[in-house]
Design a protein around this motif. Structure first.
Motif, short mmCIF file in Angstrom:
data_model
loop_
_atom_site.label_atom_id
_atom_site.label_comp_id
_atom_site.label_asym_id
_atom_site.label_seq_id
_atom_site.Cartn_x
_atom_site.Cartn_y
_atom_site.Cartn_z
N PRO A 119 -2.08 -15.00 -3.70
CA PRO A 119 -0.86 -14.18 -3.74
C PRO A 119 -0.16 -14.19 -2.41
N THR A 120 1.13 -14.09 -2.43
CA THR A 120 1.91 -14.05 -1.20
C THR A 120 3.07 -13.11 -1.36
N ARG A 121 3.74 -12.79 -0.30
CA ARG A 121 4.86 -11.86 -0.31
C ARG A 121 6.14 -12.62 -0.59
N GLN A 174 3.88 -6.17 10.14
CA GLN A 174 3.02 -6.69 9.08
C GLN A 174 1.66 -7.04 9.69
N TRP A 232 -7.81 -9.45 11.26
CA TRP A 232 -6.36 -9.31 11.17
C TRP A 232 -5.88 -8.47 12.35
N LYS A 249 -1.14 1.42 6.15
CA LYS A 249 -0.86 0.14 5.52
C LYS A 249 -2.01 -0.82 5.81
N LYS A 250 -2.55 -1.42 4.77
CA LYS A 250 -3.69 -2.32 4.92
C LYS A 250 -3.24 -3.78 4.76
N PRO A 251 -4.02 -4.72 5.28
CA PRO A 251 -3.70 -6.14 5.08
C PRO A 251 -3.76 -6.48 3.59
N PRO A 252 -3.08 -7.54 3.18
CA PRO A 252 -3.17 -7.96 1.77
C PRO A 252 -4.60 -8.33 1.41
N TYR A 253 -5.06 -7.79 0.29
CA TYR A 253 -6.45 -8.01 -0.12
C TYR A 253 -6.53 -9.10 -1.17
N ILE A 254 -7.46 -10.04 -0.98
CA ILE A 254 -7.68 -11.14 -1.92
C ILE A 254 -9.09 -10.96 -2.49
#
Length: 261
Positions: free
Chosen positions: A18-20, A80, A190, A206-211
Motif C-alpha cells: 500500500p502507498t499514499r 510524515q 522510521w 500519528k504512526k508510520p504506515p503499517y504493513i
C-alpha cells in the motif's frame, strides 16, 4: 536531485504494497514538483448535472475558492514518517550514516535506553559528522573530531577539553545534538524529519504506515536497502516496464524464447 533512501521488501506472496495517493493539484515538494491543473473547459471540470443549469459565478469568487482548495490539498513532505533502514542492516556497535529526504542523519543504538536513535549527522561543536564517530565504553555517541559525547536525548555529557573544576559548559543547550523522533515497526527504523521538541511525542498522534504482511510468518520476505541516484517516480516507471527485463538484466532474468529472430 537527492536520492531517496527506501527499504526494498521483495516478497513471494506480497505483490503490492500500500502507498499514499498524492493530491492531483499542484503542491510543494522539497526537490520535485509535478503540477496537474485541468483546464476549466476540459471534461474533467465539466458540469454533467441535467437537473438545472449551473449558475454563473464571478471570477473573484472562483479564484478565492481555487486558492482555498489549493491550500487544503497542500502536502507537507516533512510531516510524515520515513523508513531509515531495516533492523537487519544495522550494527549496534557503531553509528550509521544515512540520507533521507535530503537530510544527513546518523542512526545509533543507545544501550542505556535499549533503543535506536536518529540524530542530525552534525556535531554542534564544529559540525563534524557524528556517523564517523564511535560508541564509547559508557554507550554514548562520541564525536570523532574533539570527543564530545552525547546521550540518547542529545544532551552533551562530556567535553574532554573542558576543565573538570571549571564551568559545566557541556550543560549548555548549544552543546546538544539535534534529535529526531523515531519508531520501530515492521522490523524497520522510521524517523520523523523534524527536530523541533514539539514533535517529540508525534508517535502518539500519528504512526508510520503499517504493513501487516511483513509481520506475518506465513509470508516470505527479505529486507535490504539501496541508494538510488534518482527519484522514486523514475524507479516506479522502470518497475512498470517489463519490456526492458530481458535486455537490461541479460543472463540474470529468464529471457523469452521467441520464434522470430
Amino acid at each position: 536531485m537527492e536520492a531517496l533512501r527506501t527499504p526494498f521488501f521483495p516478497s513471494s506472496n506480497l505483490s503490492v504494497l500500500p502507498t499514499r495517493f498524492l493530491p492531483t493539484r499542484s503542491y510543494d515538494k522539497p526537490f520535485l514538483h509535478f503540477a496537474f491543473n485541468p483546464s476549466p473547459n476540459s471534461s474533467i471540470c465539466a458540469n454533467f448535472s441535467k437537473s438545472k443549469p449551473s449558475t454563473p459565478r464571478s471570477s473573484a469568487s472562483t479564484s478565492t475558492e481555487s486558492v482555498d482548495s489549493h491550500e487544503e490539498e497542500k502536502f507537507d513532505w516533512f510531516s510524515q514518517w520515513y523508513p531509515v533502514a531495516p533492523l537487519c542492516d544495522l550494527d549496534k556497535r557503531k553509528p550509521h550514516a544515512k540520507k533521507v529526504m535530503g537530510l544527513d542523519i546518523v542512526v545509533w543504538w543507545d544501550r542505556k535506553e535499549s533503543e535506536w536513535k536518529v540524530f542530525d549527522d552534525a556535531c554542534p561543536h564544529r559540525l563534524a559528522p557524528l556517523s564517523e564517530g564511535r560508541i564509547d565504553q559508557w554507550g554514548r555517541l562520541q564525536c570523532v573530531y574533539h570527543g564530545w559525547c552525547f546521550n540518547g536525548s542529545g544532551d552533551c555529557k562530556f567535553i574532554p577539553q573542558a576543565p573538570s573544576d571549571g564551568p559545566q559548559v557541556q550543560t549548555s543547550k548549544k552543546a546538544c545534538a539535534s534529535v529526531y523522533p523515531i519508531a520501530v515497526q515492521n522490523g524497520i527504523v522510521w524517523f520523523w524529519p523534524k527536530t523541533d521538541p514539539r514533535f517529540r511525542d508525534i508517535l502518539m498522534k500519528k504512526k508510520p504506515p503499517y504493513i501487516p504482511e511483513l509481520d506475518d510468518p506465513s509470508y516470505t520476505k527479505s529486507m535490504g536497502s539501496r541508494d538510488l541516484p534518482f527519484g522514486y517516480e523514475i524507479l516506479v516507471e522502470n518497475v512498470m516496464d517489463p519490456a526492458h527485463v530481458a535486455y537490461t538484466h541479460f543472463r540474470i532474468m529468464p529471457s523469452p524464447q521467441g520464434k522470430d529472430r
